[in-house]
Write a protein that holds these residues in place. Sequence first.
Motif, PDB file in Angstrom:
ATOM      1  N   VAL A   1       0.851  -1.191   0.000  1.00 11.81           N
ATOM      2  CA  VAL A   1       0.000   0.000   0.000  1.00 11.81           C
ATOM      3  C   VAL A   1       0.883   1.236   0.000  1.00 11.81           C
ATOM      4  O   VAL A   1       1.820   1.333   0.806  1.00 11.81           O
ATOM      5  CB  VAL A   1      -0.935   0.031   1.231  1.00 11.81           C
ATOM      6  CG1 VAL A   1      -1.807   1.288   1.211  1.00 11.81           C
ATOM      7  CG2 VAL A   1      -1.812  -1.214   1.278  1.00 11.81           C
ATOM      8  N   VAL A   2       0.605   2.158  -0.899  1.00 10.20           N
ATOM      9  CA  VAL A   2       1.311   3.438  -0.960  1.00 10.20           C
ATOM     10  C   VAL A   2       0.313   4.546  -0.677  1.00 10.20           C
ATOM     11  O   VAL A   2      -0.712   4.653  -1.359  1.00 10.20           O
ATOM     12  CB  VAL A   2       1.959   3.651  -2.346  1.00 10.20           C
ATOM     13  CG1 VAL A   2       2.490   5.070  -2.468  1.00 10.20           C
ATOM     14  CG2 VAL A   2       3.077   2.652  -2.579  1.00 10.20           C
ATOM     15  N   ASP A   3       0.588   5.375   0.337  1.00 11.08           N
ATOM     16  CA  ASP A   3      -0.233   6.542   0.648  1.00 11.08           C
ATOM     17  C   ASP A   3       0.598   7.795   0.397  1.00 11.08           C
ATOM     18  O   ASP A   3       1.694   7.947   0.954  1.00 11.08           O
ATOM     19  CB  ASP A   3      -0.691   6.520   2.108  1.00 11.08           C
ATOM     20  CG  ASP A   3      -1.847   5.559   2.335  1.00 11.08           C
ATOM     21  OD1 ASP A   3      -2.654   5.377   1.408  1.00 11.08           O
ATOM     22  OD2 ASP A   3      -1.936   4.987   3.429  1.00 11.08           O
ATOM     23  N   ILE A   4       0.083   8.687  -0.431  1.00  8.11           N
ATOM     24  CA  ILE A   4       0.746   9.962  -0.715  1.00  8.11           C
ATOM     25  C   ILE A   4      -0.079  11.058  -0.056  1.00  8.11           C
ATOM     26  O   ILE A   4      -1.233  11.303  -0.429  1.00  8.11           O
ATOM     27  CB  ILE A   4       0.876  10.192  -2.228  1.00  8.11           C
ATOM     28  CG1 ILE A   4       1.654   9.034  -2.870  1.00  8.11           C
ATOM     29  CG2 ILE A   4       1.563  11.525  -2.518  1.00  8.11           C
ATOM     30  CD1 ILE A   4       1.758   9.116  -4.378  1.00  8.11           C
ATOM     31  N   LEU A   5       0.514  11.720   0.941  1.00 12.61           N
ATOM     32  CA  LEU A   5      -0.193  12.669   1.787  1.00 12.61           C
ATOM     33  C   LEU A   5       0.390  14.067   1.596  1.00 12.61           C
ATOM     34  O   LEU A   5       1.412  14.260   0.955  1.00 12.61           O
ATOM     35  CB  LEU A   5      -0.080  12.235   3.249  1.00 12.61           C
ATOM     36  CG  LEU A   5      -0.350  10.749   3.538  1.00 12.61           C
ATOM     37  CD1 LEU A   5       0.039  10.401   4.962  1.00 12.61           C
ATOM     38  CD2 LEU A   5      -1.812  10.419   3.278  1.00 12.61           C
ATOM     39  N   GLY A   6      -0.264  15.046   2.206  1.00 12.14           N
ATOM     40  CA  GLY A   6       0.286  16.393   2.248  1.00 12.14           C
ATOM     41  C   GLY A   6       0.140  17.186   0.970  1.00 12.14           C
ATOM     42  O   GLY A   6       0.719  18.265   0.833  1.00 12.14           O
ATOM     43  N   PHE A   7      -0.625  16.694   0.016  1.00 18.19           N
ATOM     44  CA  PHE A   7      -0.867  17.412  -1.225  1.00 18.19           C
ATOM     45  C   PHE A   7      -2.356  17.756  -1.310  1.00 18.19           C
ATOM     46  O   PHE A   7      -3.103  17.524  -0.357  1.00 18.19           O
ATOM     47  CB  PHE A   7      -0.416  16.572  -2.417  1.00 18.19           C
ATOM     48  CG  PHE A   7       1.071  16.302  -2.430  1.00 18.19           C
ATOM     49  CD1 PHE A   7       1.933  17.126  -3.125  1.00 18.19           C
ATOM     50  CD2 PHE A   7       1.601  15.241  -1.700  1.00 18.19           C
ATOM     51  CE1 PHE A   7       3.298  16.899  -3.121  1.00 18.19           C
ATOM     52  CE2 PHE A   7       2.972  14.998  -1.698  1.00 18.19           C
ATOM     53  CZ  PHE A   7       3.822  15.838  -2.408  1.00 18.19           C
ATOM     54  N   LYS A   8      -2.800  18.307  -2.416  1.00 14.88           N
ATOM     55  CA  LYS A   8      -4.196  18.728  -2.527  1.00 14.88           C
ATOM     56  C   LYS A   8      -5.146  17.555  -2.327  1.00 14.88           C
ATOM     57  O   LYS A   8      -6.224  17.703  -1.763  1.00 14.88           O
ATOM     58  CB  LYS A   8      -4.441  19.375  -3.893  1.00 14.88           C
ATOM     59  CG  LYS A   8      -3.768  20.741  -4.059  1.00 14.88           C
ATOM     60  CD  LYS A   8      -4.123  21.363  -5.405  1.00 14.88           C
ATOM     61  CE  LYS A   8      -3.475  22.732  -5.543  1.00 14.88           C
ATOM     62  NZ  LYS A   8      -3.791  23.370  -6.855  1.00 14.88           N
ATOM     63  N   LYS A   9      -4.748  16.403  -2.820  1.00 14.64           N
ATOM     64  CA  LYS A   9      -5.609  15.229  -2.701  1.00 14.64           C
ATOM     65  C   LYS A   9      -4.789  14.043  -2.226  1.00 14.64           C
ATOM     66  O   LYS A   9      -3.688  13.807  -2.720  1.00 14.64           O
ATOM     67  CB  LYS A   9      -6.262  14.907  -4.042  1.00 14.64           C
ATOM     68  CG  LYS A   9      -7.240  13.741  -3.992  1.00 14.64           C
ATOM     69  CD  LYS A   9      -7.926  13.529  -5.331  1.00 14.64           C
ATOM     70  CE  LYS A   9      -6.984  13.017  -6.384  1.00 14.64           C
ATOM     71  NZ  LYS A   9      -7.682  12.627  -7.638  1.00 14.64           N
ATOM     72  N   LYS A  10      -5.316  13.295  -1.243  1.00 16.23           N
ATOM     73  CA  LYS A  10      -4.641  12.093  -0.778  1.00 16.23           C
ATOM     74  C   LYS A  10      -4.751  11.010  -1.842  1.00 16.23           C
ATOM     75  O   LYS A  10      -5.815  10.810  -2.436  1.00 16.23           O
ATOM     76  CB  LYS A  10      -5.258  11.601   0.530  1.00 16.23           C
ATOM     77  CG  LYS A  10      -4.630  10.311   1.047  1.00 16.23           C
ATOM     78  CD  LYS A  10      -5.264   9.874   2.354  1.00 16.23           C
ATOM     79  CE  LYS A  10      -4.663   8.571   2.839  1.00 16.23           C
ATOM     80  NZ  LYS A  10      -5.255   8.106   4.114  1.00 16.23           N
ATOM     81  N   VAL A  11      -3.650  10.341  -2.102  1.00 19.00           N
ATOM     82  CA  VAL A  11      -3.618   9.267  -3.083  1.00 19.00           C
ATOM     83  C   VAL A  11      -3.252   7.964  -2.384  1.00 19.00           C
ATOM     84  O   VAL A  11      -2.314   7.934  -1.589  1.00 19.00           O
ATOM     85  CB  VAL A  11      -2.594   9.565  -4.201  1.00 19.00           C
ATOM     86  CG1 VAL A  11      -2.472   8.368  -5.138  1.00 19.00           C
ATOM     87  CG2 VAL A  11      -3.005  10.811  -4.979  1.00 19.00           C
ATOM     88  N   ARG A  12      -3.987   6.922  -2.654  1.00 15.97           N
ATOM     89  CA  ARG A  12      -3.648   5.586  -2.161  1.00 15.97           C
ATOM     90  C   ARG A  12      -3.617   4.629  -3.341  1.00 15.97           C
ATOM     91  O   ARG A  12      -4.551   4.591  -4.145  1.00 15.97           O
ATOM     92  CB  ARG A  12      -4.645   5.095  -1.116  1.00 15.97           C
ATOM     93  CG  ARG A  12      -4.527   3.594  -0.809  1.00 15.97           C
ATOM     94  CD  ARG A  12      -5.334   3.173   0.400  1.00 15.97           C
ATOM     95  NE  ARG A  12      -4.702   3.648   1.628  1.00 15.97           N
ATOM     96  CZ  ARG A  12      -5.193   3.441   2.852  1.00 15.97           C
ATOM     97  NH1 ARG A  12      -6.337   2.793   3.000  1.00 15.97           N
ATOM     98  NH2 ARG A  12      -4.548   3.894   3.912  1.00 15.97           N
ATOM     99  N   ARG A  13      -2.527   3.876  -3.444  1.00 14.84           N
ATOM    100  CA  ARG A  13      -2.411   2.830  -4.449  1.00 14.84           C
ATOM    101  C   ARG A  13      -2.055   1.531  -3.741  1.00 14.84           C
ATOM    102  O   ARG A  13      -1.357   1.546  -2.721  1.00 14.84           O
ATOM    103  CB  ARG A  13      -1.347   3.185  -5.494  1.00 14.84           C
ATOM    104  CG  ARG A  13      -1.721   4.400  -6.329  1.00 14.84           C
ATOM    105  CD  ARG A  13      -0.667   4.725  -7.354  1.00 14.84           C
ATOM    106  NE  ARG A  13      -0.563   3.725  -8.408  1.00 14.84           N
ATOM    107  CZ  ARG A  13      -1.378   3.657  -9.454  1.00 14.84           C
ATOM    108  NH1 ARG A  13      -2.376   4.503  -9.577  1.00 14.84           N
ATOM    109  NH2 ARG A  13      -1.200   2.733 -10.389  1.00 14.84           N
ATOM    110  N   ALA A  14      -2.524   0.427  -4.281  1.00 16.58           N
ATOM    111  CA  ALA A  14      -2.293  -0.856  -3.623  1.00 16.58           C
ATOM    112  C   ALA A  14      -2.226  -1.967  -4.654  1.00 16.58           C
ATOM    113  O   ALA A  14      -2.714  -1.843  -5.784  1.00 16.58           O
ATOM    114  CB  ALA A  14      -3.403  -1.144  -2.604  1.00 16.58           C
ATOM    115  N   VAL A  15      -1.618  -3.073  -4.236  1.00 13.16           N
ATOM    116  CA  VAL A  15      -1.547  -4.262  -5.089  1.00 13.16           C
ATOM    117  C   VAL A  15      -1.382  -5.491  -4.210  1.00 13.16           C
ATOM    118  O   VAL A  15      -0.764  -5.423  -3.139  1.00 13.16           O
ATOM    119  CB  VAL A  15      -0.380  -4.154  -6.100  1.00 13.16           C
ATOM    120  CG1 VAL A  15       0.962  -4.190  -5.399  1.00 13.16           C
ATOM    121  CG2 VAL A  15      -0.467  -5.246  -7.168  1.00 13.16           C
ATOM    122  N   LEU A  16      -1.965  -6.593  -4.630  1.00 10.24           N
ATOM    123  CA  LEU A  16      -1.790  -7.882  -3.973  1.00 10.24           C
ATOM    124  C   LEU A  16      -0.739  -8.678  -4.735  1.00 10.24           C
ATOM    125  O   LEU A  16      -0.737  -8.672  -5.973  1.00 10.24           O
ATOM    126  CB  LEU A  16      -3.111  -8.657  -3.954  1.00 10.24           C
ATOM    127  CG  LEU A  16      -4.249  -8.040  -3.137  1.00 10.24           C
ATOM    128  CD1 LEU A  16      -5.572  -8.703  -3.490  1.00 10.24           C
ATOM    129  CD2 LEU A  16      -3.969  -8.154  -1.645  1.00 10.24           C
TER     130      LEU A  16
END
Length: 287
Positions: free
Chosen positions: A81-96
């Motif tokens: 899981v990758v969470d990108i914070l602190g910008f205009k919009k929070k982004v989450r990407r994930a993979v199994l």
Amino acid sequence: MLSLSQGSISMTKPPRTEPGLVAAVTLRAVHGIGRAWEPALSAVGLKVQLTGVFCHQSPMVRFLNAKRIRKRCELADLLIVVDILGFKKKVRRAVLIQAKMASRHGTVSLKGISSLDQLDLYQNWHTFDFEQVEYGLTGVNLRGEKNAHHSGMFGIIDRHWRRSTAPVWTQHPPNPIPLKTVGAPQLGTFLAFMLACKDGFGRDAFVSSGTKWSEVVRRLMQENMRRTFHHRSSLGPGAFPRSVTSLALLDQNAVSAVLFDPPLENVNVFEGGPTGINMLHIELNRV
């Protein structure tokens, strides 16, 4: 990757099996990744926190295949899981990721009932139910969602290495069926591309999107943090914290990353039965 050849500090011997090699990534590689990413991130005033959780015995799911035959398999060996914070919009990407050992140098061979069922699930995303009631998820249908085909991948670990000092972990989509490791991105490259939100390297899992995929990722993470783990054959008789965190405190004037293992209080050792899913959680934020 040094972690694949030496394992984590608390291992009784260098890992040679799939569970041990996955543990090496989640319990040791987080530090190496943090150090490797420091120069590029510090130049733009970013900090990254990586948390690895080792569980083994992943959640099991059941589904009906195209012939209406009931199947049962692991959902995955590893959740990234990758969470990108602190910008205009929070982004989450994930993979199994399903981890498999290469049959020979540079060769992938997905054989056996469990491997073929896992391949079928990742290629077609049949509607599935979690076997463990703790997750509270049944009738999960990802097929109609955008980029559903990027939900699952195979991680091939090649111990038959040549011209290298460590095993090689490469990442492969389920379509076409992976046969060779040549040309496939290694795990470190795959993680960097996930952080860059490159198409085909994981998929969006917005927390508030209401998609089944985002709910699966959220529930896996939520249940994961409730449990601890002790795998005697890999880690020896002593109790071992289930998670390891590498925190790189980075700014434009940073000289080196600050890496540490956080103290874990009130840890209850859990061995046997459903134990959650191995996880690598990467959080990117502004300093």
